[in-house]
Design a protein around this motif. Structure first.
Motif, PDB file in Angstrom:
ATOM      1  N   ASN A  30       0.191   6.592  -5.429  1.00 54.68           N
ATOM      2  CA  ASN A  30      -0.129   7.076  -4.094  1.00 54.68           C
ATOM      3  C   ASN A  30      -1.612   6.877  -3.788  1.00 54.68           C
ATOM      4  O   ASN A  30      -2.488   7.167  -4.599  1.00 54.68           O
ATOM      5  CB  ASN A  30       0.227   8.561  -3.990  1.00 54.68           C
ATOM      6  N   GLY A  31      -1.879   6.337  -2.603  1.00 53.59           N
ATOM      7  CA  GLY A  31      -3.250   6.085  -2.194  1.00 53.59           C
ATOM      8  C   GLY A  31      -3.825   4.774  -2.683  1.00 53.59           C
ATOM      9  O   GLY A  31      -4.987   4.461  -2.397  1.00 53.59           O
ATOM     10  N   GLN A  32      -3.023   3.985  -3.396  1.00 56.44           N
ATOM     11  CA  GLN A  32      -3.504   2.722  -3.943  1.00 56.44           C
ATOM     12  C   GLN A  32      -2.666   1.555  -3.430  1.00 56.44           C
ATOM     13  O   GLN A  32      -1.641   1.739  -2.762  1.00 56.44           O
ATOM     14  CB  GLN A  32      -3.495   2.764  -5.475  1.00 56.44           C
ATOM     15  N   SER A  33      -3.112   0.340  -3.756  1.00 54.47           N
ATOM     16  CA  SER A  33      -2.432  -0.884  -3.333  1.00 54.47           C
ATOM     17  C   SER A  33      -2.323  -1.850  -4.498  1.00 54.47           C
ATOM     18  O   SER A  33      -3.125  -1.802  -5.447  1.00 54.47           O
ATOM     19  CB  SER A  33      -3.194  -1.577  -2.193  1.00 54.47           C
ATOM     20  N   VAL A  34      -1.330  -2.728  -4.428  1.00 53.32           N
ATOM     21  CA  VAL A  34      -1.236  -3.875  -5.336  1.00 53.32           C
ATOM     22  C   VAL A  34      -0.950  -5.096  -4.470  1.00 53.32           C
ATOM     23  O   VAL A  34      -0.377  -4.990  -3.386  1.00 53.32           O
ATOM     24  CB  VAL A  34      -0.134  -3.711  -6.398  1.00 53.32           C
ATOM     25  N   THR A  35      -1.350  -6.254  -4.960  1.00 58.01           N
ATOM     26  CA  THR A  35      -1.075  -7.503  -4.255  1.00 58.01           C
ATOM     27  C   THR A  35      -0.238  -8.411  -5.148  1.00 58.01           C
ATOM     28  O   THR A  35      -0.628  -8.727  -6.281  1.00 58.01           O
ATOM     29  CB  THR A  35      -2.374  -8.218  -3.852  1.00 58.01           C
ATOM     30  N   LEU A  48       3.877   1.766   2.679  1.00 61.44           N
ATOM     31  CA  LEU A  48       4.795   2.891   2.477  1.00 61.44           C
ATOM     32  C   LEU A  48       4.169   4.120   3.118  1.00 61.44           C
ATOM     33  O   LEU A  48       3.103   4.567   2.694  1.00 61.44           O
ATOM     34  CB  LEU A  48       5.045   3.104   0.992  1.00 61.44           C
ATOM     35  N   ASP A  49       4.824   4.636   4.134  1.00 60.38           N
ATOM     36  CA  ASP A  49       4.253   5.672   4.962  1.00 60.38           C
ATOM     37  C   ASP A  49       4.595   7.078   4.475  1.00 60.38           C
ATOM     38  O   ASP A  49       5.539   7.264   3.692  1.00 60.38           O
ATOM     39  CB  ASP A  49       4.745   5.499   6.400  1.00 60.38           C
ATOM     40  N   PRO A  50       3.879   8.083   4.972  1.00 62.69           N
ATOM     41  CA  PRO A  50       4.164   9.466   4.578  1.00 62.69           C
ATOM     42  C   PRO A  50       5.549   9.902   5.048  1.00 62.69           C
ATOM     43  O   PRO A  50       6.061   9.434   6.057  1.00 62.69           O
ATOM     44  CB  PRO A  50       3.068  10.266   5.294  1.00 62.69           C
ATOM     45  N   PHE A  51       6.121  10.855   4.320  1.00 60.08           N
ATOM     46  CA  PHE A  51       7.424  11.388   4.670  1.00 60.08           C
ATOM     47  C   PHE A  51       7.311  12.531   5.667  1.00 60.08           C
ATOM     48  O   PHE A  51       8.318  12.957   6.219  1.00 60.08           O
ATOM     49  CB  PHE A  51       8.153  11.877   3.424  1.00 60.08           C
ATOM     50  N   PRO A  61      10.237   5.821   4.597  1.00 54.95           N
ATOM     51  CA  PRO A  61       9.563   5.146   5.709  1.00 54.95           C
ATOM     52  C   PRO A  61       8.561   4.086   5.246  1.00 54.95           C
ATOM     53  O   PRO A  61       7.869   4.258   4.241  1.00 54.95           O
ATOM     54  CB  PRO A  61       8.848   6.295   6.434  1.00 54.95           C
ATOM     55  N   TYR A  62       8.483   3.012   6.023  1.00 52.16           N
ATOM     56  CA  TYR A  62       7.531   1.939   5.718  1.00 52.16           C
ATOM     57  C   TYR A  62       7.328   1.082   6.955  1.00 52.16           C
ATOM     58  O   TYR A  62       8.097   1.137   7.912  1.00 52.16           O
ATOM     59  CB  TYR A  62       8.026   1.063   4.562  1.00 52.16           C
ATOM     60  N   ALA A  63       6.270   0.286   6.916  1.00 50.47           N
ATOM     61  CA  ALA A  63       5.981  -0.665   7.985  1.00 50.47           C
ATOM     62  C   ALA A  63       5.651  -2.010   7.349  1.00 50.47           C
ATOM     63  O   ALA A  63       5.318  -2.087   6.161  1.00 50.47           O
ATOM     64  CB  ALA A  63       4.823  -0.192   8.852  1.00 50.47           C
ATOM     65  N   VAL A  64       5.760  -3.066   8.151  1.00 49.17           N
ATOM     66  CA  VAL A  64       5.468  -4.411   7.672  1.00 49.17           C
ATOM     67  C   VAL A  64       4.408  -5.041   8.563  1.00 49.17           C
ATOM     68  O   VAL A  64       4.201  -4.625   9.711  1.00 49.17           O
ATOM     69  CB  VAL A  64       6.728  -5.296   7.650  1.00 49.17           C
ATOM     70  N   GLY A  65       3.737  -6.057   8.026  1.00 41.91           N
ATOM     71  CA  GLY A  65       2.717  -6.727   8.810  1.00 41.91           C
ATOM     72  C   GLY A  65       2.437  -8.118   8.290  1.00 41.91           C
ATOM     73  O   GLY A  65       2.850  -8.495   7.192  1.00 41.91           O
ATOM     74  N   THR A 115       0.840  -1.192   0.000  1.00 42.98           N
ATOM     75  CA  THR A 115       0.000   0.000   0.000  1.00 42.98           C
ATOM     76  C   THR A 115       0.877   1.244   0.000  1.00 42.98           C
ATOM     77  O   THR A 115       1.800   1.356   0.821  1.00 42.98           O
ATOM     78  CB  THR A 115      -0.928   0.021   1.230  1.00 42.98           C
ATOM     79  N   ASN A 116       0.594   2.135  -0.911  1.00 42.92           N
ATOM     80  CA  ASN A 116       1.389   3.359  -1.052  1.00 42.92           C
ATOM     81  C   ASN A 116       0.669   4.526  -0.394  1.00 42.92           C
ATOM     82  O   ASN A 116      -0.228   5.130  -0.966  1.00 42.92           O
ATOM     83  CB  ASN A 116       1.633   3.645  -2.539  1.00 42.92           C
TER      84      ASN A 116
END
Length: 396
Positions: free
Chosen positions: A96-101, A392-395, A170-174, A41-42
């Motif tokens: 930005n604002g979208q996702s891919v799988t 992918l998180d905001p800067f 910046p990013y996070a994982v889950g 997710t961006n």
């Protein structure tokens, strides 16, 4: 977590990362399918084209290669000397604002992501040349990018965010569990991205020199301190005062290391004699010895603090490494010290790691190789993963 990588590192970092994140979990082999979904997710707020790469090593054969969006593994062709261009393994990322799988295959690897430009990968006769932006001539030096590390095998998924080499986009994982809940880590606090760089700039002693910028002055990343020493931006003596005080203290007292939380009776006792710290077991026999380390050995948890994959020297070394980086060795003769109130309290410590942890929502990060001592690493895992996530998180 892993040793310092050279320009021609051949996925050594991935193998070492697997040694950290691959732990024994009781899970039936059939619980983990051949591939699992990875949702990216961006939320970066950026309009740049995003490129994704899933690169790794098959755990069954040791073969290096890349995976496409369907999770199909493609081995790298033979490389050359000088290195030859690698096949384009990029996957178009979400706007930005979208996702891919995508689909993650069963291997130990990295998911790279870059903004605006594709990354440059090359192949030597020994394998893949990964980005090494501490080298001024690296072709990826002026590209904004980052990566996550993961291992997927029959025991489950281990995925982590990492700052062992650099702090950047910046990013996070889950990971989603079978009951529908999600574990996540790696999110920065609001304002944490800019807050980290501001704090690093304000830290005297050369720490601001870890920051790399693009030709237009835009911040790209901060290098880990070991790379800063390598490039001359951070003084090689930056931890010497603390090292000297540790050496002095344990010349006349004993450092007790209990490296395994589930084995409280397994203890090793360190005393300094001249330029060597000797560790004995409960019977008084010397089991391993360490030369007086330098700053680079401490930041990288290697060289004079090498940590082999054994049951004695490696566990002692990783405990020492955490104690030096967090500056807990003088305040507590019983290590590891897992109380965050003790971390980084000394003015001489790993300021890069301190400032990263201060900006994390959950306080967890992989800011140095053995930041997992005491479970302060930014890692999630599950034995029966339904889906993995990278956000992918905001800067700002």
């Amino acid at each position: 977590m892993f040793a310092k990588k050279k320009l021609t590192a051949l996925f050594a970092a991935m193998a070492a990362a697997a040694a950290v994140v691959t732990v024994v979990v009781a899970a039936p082999a059939e619980a983990v399918p051949t591939t699992i979904p990875l949702k990216i997710t961006n939320n970066s707020g950026r309009g740049d084209q995003l490129y994704i790469y899933d690169l790794g090593t098959l755990l069954t054969t040791g073969q290096q290669g890349w995976a496409d969006g369907n999770g199909t593994f493609h081995p790298w062709p033979g490389g050359g000397n000088p290195p030859t261009p690698a096949p384009d393994a990029s996957i178009a990322g979400p706007a930005n604002g979208q996702s891919v799988t995508l689909r993650l295959p069963k291997f130990s690897g990295r998911v790279y992501f870059s903004y605006g430009q594709k990354l440059v990968f090359k192949l030597t006769t020994g394998g893949l040349v990964q980005p090494a932006v501490q080298n001024p001539s690296d072709p990826n030096r002026n590209i904004l990018f980052n990566w996550t590390e993961y291992t997927l095998n029959d025991g489950g998924l281990w995925i982590n965010s990492t700052q062992v080499d650099m702090f950047s986009a910046p990013y996070a994982v889950g990971v989603q569990l079978a009951n529908g809940t999600t574990k996540t880590t790696g999110h920065l606090k609001p304002g944490g991205y800019n807050g980290f760089f501001s704090a690093l700039r304000d830290q005297p002693g050369g720490w601001a020199n870890l920051i790399q910028t693009a030709p237009d002055g835009t911040v790209l990343r901060a290098l880990a301190p070991g790379h800063g020493i390598e490039g001359g931006g951070l003084p090689a003596t930056v931890l010497n005062d603390y090292i000297d005080r540790v050496w002095s203290k344990y010349s006349s007292s004993t450092l007790t290391v209990t490296p395994f939380g589930d084995q409280p009776n397994t203890k090793y006792f360190g005393r300094v004699s001249g330029n060597v710290m000797n560790f004995t077991n409960s019977s008084g026999a010397v089991v391993t010895s360490f030369q007086k380390p330098d700053s680079d050995s401490i930041f990288g948890c290697y060289k004079l603090l090498d940590a082999p994959n054994d049951l004695v020297r490696g566990p002692i070394s990783r405990t020492l490494c955490a104690g030096y980086n967090r500056a807990t060795l003088l305040v507590n003769p019983n290590q590891p010290d897992t109380s965050p109130a003790s971390f980084y309290a000394d003015t001489v410590s790993n300021q890069y790691a301190r400032k990263i942890h201060a900006q994390m929502v959950d306080g967890k990060a992989y800011a140095f190789a053995f930041d997992d001592v005491g479970n302060y690493e930014s890692l999630v895992n599950d034995g029966n993963p339904q889906q993995a996530f990278i956000t992918l998180d905001p800067f700002s």
